[in-house]
Design an enzyme around this catalytic site. Structure first.
Site, PDB file in Angstrom:
ATOM      1  N   ASP A  15       0.830  -1.213   0.000  1.00 28.64           N
ATOM      2  CA  ASP A  15       0.000   0.000   0.000  1.00 28.64           C
ATOM      3  C   ASP A  15       0.861   1.258   0.000  1.00 28.64           C
ATOM      4  OD1 ASP A  15      -2.338   1.440  -0.008  1.00 28.64           O
ATOM      5  OD2 ASP A  15      -2.765   1.164   2.126  1.00 28.64           O
ATOM      6  N   ASN A  17       1.178   3.447  -2.948  1.00 32.28           N
ATOM      7  CA  ASN A  17       1.661   3.897  -4.266  1.00 32.28           C
ATOM      8  C   ASN A  17       1.147   5.293  -4.609  1.00 32.28           C
ATOM      9  OD1 ASN A  17       2.755   1.366  -4.504  1.00 32.28           O
ATOM     10  ND2 ASN A  17       1.275   0.618  -6.011  1.00 32.28           N
ATOM     11  N   GLY A  18      -0.131   5.532  -4.324  1.00 33.08           N
ATOM     12  CA  GLY A  18      -0.743   6.823  -4.661  1.00 33.08           C
ATOM     13  C   GLY A  18      -0.106   7.958  -3.861  1.00 33.08           C
ATOM     14  N   HIS A  32       2.126   3.478  -9.094  1.00 38.63           N
ATOM     15  CA  HIS A  32       1.932   2.037  -9.315  1.00 38.63           C
ATOM     16  C   HIS A  32       3.117   1.453 -10.071  1.00 38.63           C
ATOM     17  CE1 HIS A  32      -1.940   2.200  -7.526  1.00 38.63           C
ATOM     18  NE2 HIS A  32      -2.459   2.976  -8.451  1.00 38.63           N
ATOM     19  N   THR A  61     -10.996  -6.789  -4.622  1.00 37.23           N
ATOM     20  CA  THR A  61     -12.348  -6.743  -5.201  1.00 37.23           C
ATOM     21  C   THR A  61     -12.965  -5.355  -5.027  1.00 37.23           C
ATOM     22  OG1 THR A  61     -13.111  -7.686  -3.098  1.00 37.23           O
ATOM     23  CG2 THR A  61     -12.906  -9.211  -4.951  1.00 37.23           C
ATOM     24  N   GLU A  62     -12.440  -4.572  -4.083  1.00 31.86           N
ATOM     25  CA  GLU A  62     -12.970  -3.219  -3.860  1.00 31.86           C
ATOM     26  C   GLU A  62     -12.243  -2.172  -4.705  1.00 31.86           C
ATOM     27  OE1 GLU A  62     -12.354  -5.380  -1.172  1.00 31.86           O
ATOM     28  OE2 GLU A  62     -14.501  -5.817  -1.145  1.00 31.86           O
ATOM     29  N   LEU A 126      10.651 -20.517  -5.003  1.00 32.48           N
ATOM     30  CA  LEU A 126       9.634 -19.671  -4.358  1.00 32.48           C
ATOM     31  C   LEU A 126       8.290 -19.786  -5.072  1.00 32.48           C
ATOM     32  CD1 LEU A 126       8.879 -17.236  -2.422  1.00 32.48           C
ATOM     33  CD2 LEU A 126       9.471 -15.760  -4.355  1.00 32.48           C
ATOM     34  N   LEU A 190      -6.608  -4.876   7.423  1.00 33.14           N
ATOM     35  CA  LEU A 190      -6.416  -5.961   6.449  1.00 33.14           C
ATOM     36  C   LEU A 190      -7.041  -5.652   5.096  1.00 33.14           C
ATOM     37  CD1 LEU A 190      -6.747  -9.257   8.492  1.00 33.14           C
ATOM     38  CD2 LEU A 190      -4.824  -8.539   7.074  1.00 33.14           C
ATOM     39  N   GLU A 202       1.538 -13.275  12.331  1.00 34.51           N
ATOM     40  CA  GLU A 202       2.158 -12.118  12.984  1.00 34.51           C
ATOM     41  C   GLU A 202       2.078 -10.942  12.021  1.00 34.51           C
ATOM     42  OE1 GLU A 202       3.192 -12.047  16.059  1.00 34.51           O
ATOM     43  OE2 GLU A 202       2.762 -14.177  16.333  1.00 34.51           O
TER      44      GLU A 202
HETATM   45  C1  IPE Z   1      -5.462  -2.708  -0.161  1.00 35.19           C
HETATM   46  O1  IPE Z   1      -5.155  -1.363  -0.262  1.00 35.19           O
HETATM   47  C2  IPE Z   1      -5.431  -3.358  -1.510  1.00 35.19           C
HETATM   48  C3  IPE Z   1      -4.130  -3.474  -2.141  1.00 35.19           C
HETATM   49  C4  IPE Z   1      -2.988  -3.110  -1.637  1.00 35.19           C
HETATM   50  C5  IPE Z   1      -4.144  -4.075  -3.442  1.00 35.19           C
HETATM   51  P1  IPE Z   1      -6.264  -0.234  -0.410  1.00 35.19           P
HETATM   52  O2  IPE Z   1      -5.526   1.040  -0.569  1.00 35.19           O
HETATM   53  O3  IPE Z   1      -7.227  -0.594  -1.476  1.00 35.19           O
HETATM   54  O4  IPE Z   1      -7.008  -0.311   0.985  1.00 35.19           O
HETATM   55  P2  IPE Z   1      -7.874   0.778   1.767  1.00 35.19           P
HETATM   56  O5  IPE Z   1      -8.908   1.299   0.806  1.00 35.19           O
HETATM   57  O6  IPE Z   1      -6.946   1.863   2.194  1.00 35.19           O
HETATM   58  O7  IPE Z   1      -8.435   0.043   2.933  1.00 35.19           O
HETATM   59  C1  IPE Z   2      -1.708   0.240  -3.333  1.00 34.73           C
HETATM   60  O1  IPE Z   2      -1.461   1.609  -3.402  1.00 34.73           O
HETATM   61  C2  IPE Z   2      -1.935  -0.363  -4.697  1.00 34.73           C
HETATM   62  C3  IPE Z   2      -3.332  -0.712  -5.001  1.00 34.73           C
HETATM   63  C4  IPE Z   2      -4.321  -0.643  -4.171  1.00 34.73           C
HETATM   64  C5  IPE Z   2      -3.601  -1.185  -6.351  1.00 34.73           C
HETATM   65  P1  IPE Z   2      -2.642   2.678  -3.360  1.00 34.73           P
HETATM   66  O2  IPE Z   2      -3.026   3.004  -4.752  1.00 34.73           O
HETATM   67  O3  IPE Z   2      -3.741   2.204  -2.492  1.00 34.73           O
HETATM   68  O4  IPE Z   2      -1.912   3.906  -2.699  1.00 34.73           O
HETATM   69  P2  IPE Z   2      -2.540   4.955  -1.688  1.00 34.73           P
HETATM   70  O5  IPE Z   2      -3.120   4.176  -0.550  1.00 34.73           O
HETATM   71  O6  IPE Z   2      -3.573   5.712  -2.438  1.00 34.73           O
HETATM   72  O7  IPE Z   2      -1.376   5.791  -1.274  1.00 34.73           O
HETATM   73 MG    MG Z   3      -4.117   2.398  -0.525  1.00 30.01          MG
END
Ligand code: IPE
Ligand code: IPE
Ligand code: MG
Length: 236
Positions: A15, A17-18, A32, A61-62, A126, A190, A202
């Protein structure tokens, strides 16, 4: 880090990347892309350490709720990732698996995924599990339907359903539960990842954004894991 006490299975919620992109005034897709580059190094290190299973959460899925151009861009990056990395993954004896309903992805992505699955299916190093269009609640409902069908068809009795039978109907049927779950970017949840499977995992949470997560960060997380005392409800 104790090389003799490595987790058998590491699962990662990649998590941030954005936020990484925003901090550099770049478009989200640049984040990404940087995330894919980070992933490449993590797979290499996990493999060279001798860890048996790595599962990464790549698309939930979300995540379909995001703007169309971001969703499409992520799948394009996935296609390029497979094109660039498949040869090396194969040379490193890595076996690629997918968890999640990846047939809902764009056709080109499905084709590339299948190419990777077929090419690496006999590899013994792996096992690299990529969670794509994966959500644990979906997975649990899907397993329940599969079992209910078997009961309806007299292939099984309701009273015979056990935890291990249930597990056999999850996407992760052939994968041991994760020992260590890592989530980057400072979020401590999660987000529908491996709910059943992480019952006794863990957890290591780090503020590092995924594109900045290096193999050294991975080893730090493993060190943290090695300090934990796992009891599984029993006594030490
Ligand atoms: C979880 O991250 C999904 C992935 C890393 C692929 P999200 O960025 O979608 O989760 P929320 O929305 O912050 O819970
Ligand atoms: C995780 O990074 C990658 C995916 C969910 C595909 P995000 O895109 O959720 O990055 P943030 O949470 O917006 O920083
Ligand atoms: Mg995110």
């Amino acid at each position: 880090m104790d090389r003799e006490k490595l987790p058998n299975h590491i699962a990662i919620v990649m998590d941030g990347n954005g936020r990484w992109a925003r901090s550099k005034s770049l478009p989200r897709l640049a984040g990404h892309n940087a995330g894919m580059i980070a992933l490449k190094e993590i797979v290499k290190r996990t493999s060279s350490l001798g860890v048996k299973h790595l599962t990464v959460y790549a698309f939930s899925t979300e995540n379909w709720k995001r703007p169309e151009n971001e969703v499409g861009g992520i799948f394009n990056l996935l296609v390029h990732y497979v094109e660039r990395e498949l040869e090396e993954l194969n040379q490193n004896n890595v076996k690629v698996k997918i968890i999640g309903d990846y047939n809902k992805l764009p056709k080109k992505a499905v084709q590339k995924i299948e190419e990777a699955l077929i090419k690496t299916r006999d590899n013994t190093g792996l096992q690299f599990n990529i969670a794509l269009n994966y959500g644990s609640r979906d997975e649990i409902v899907r397993a329940t339907k599969l079992i209910a069908d078997k009961v309806a068809n007299n292939e099984m009795k309701a009273e015979d359903i056990t935890q291990s039978i249930f597990k056999e109907h999850l996407f992760t049927s052939a994968i041991p539960d994760p020992d260590l779950v890592i989530r980057t970017s400072g979020e401590k949840r999660l987000s529908n990842f491996l709910l059943w499977q992480s019952a006794y995992s863990e957890f290591v949470f780090t503020d590092t954004l995924w594109p900045d997560f290096t193999p050294e960060c991975l080893e730090d997380a493993i060190k943290e894991y090695q300090k934990r005392v796992r009891r599984f409800g029993g006594l030490k």
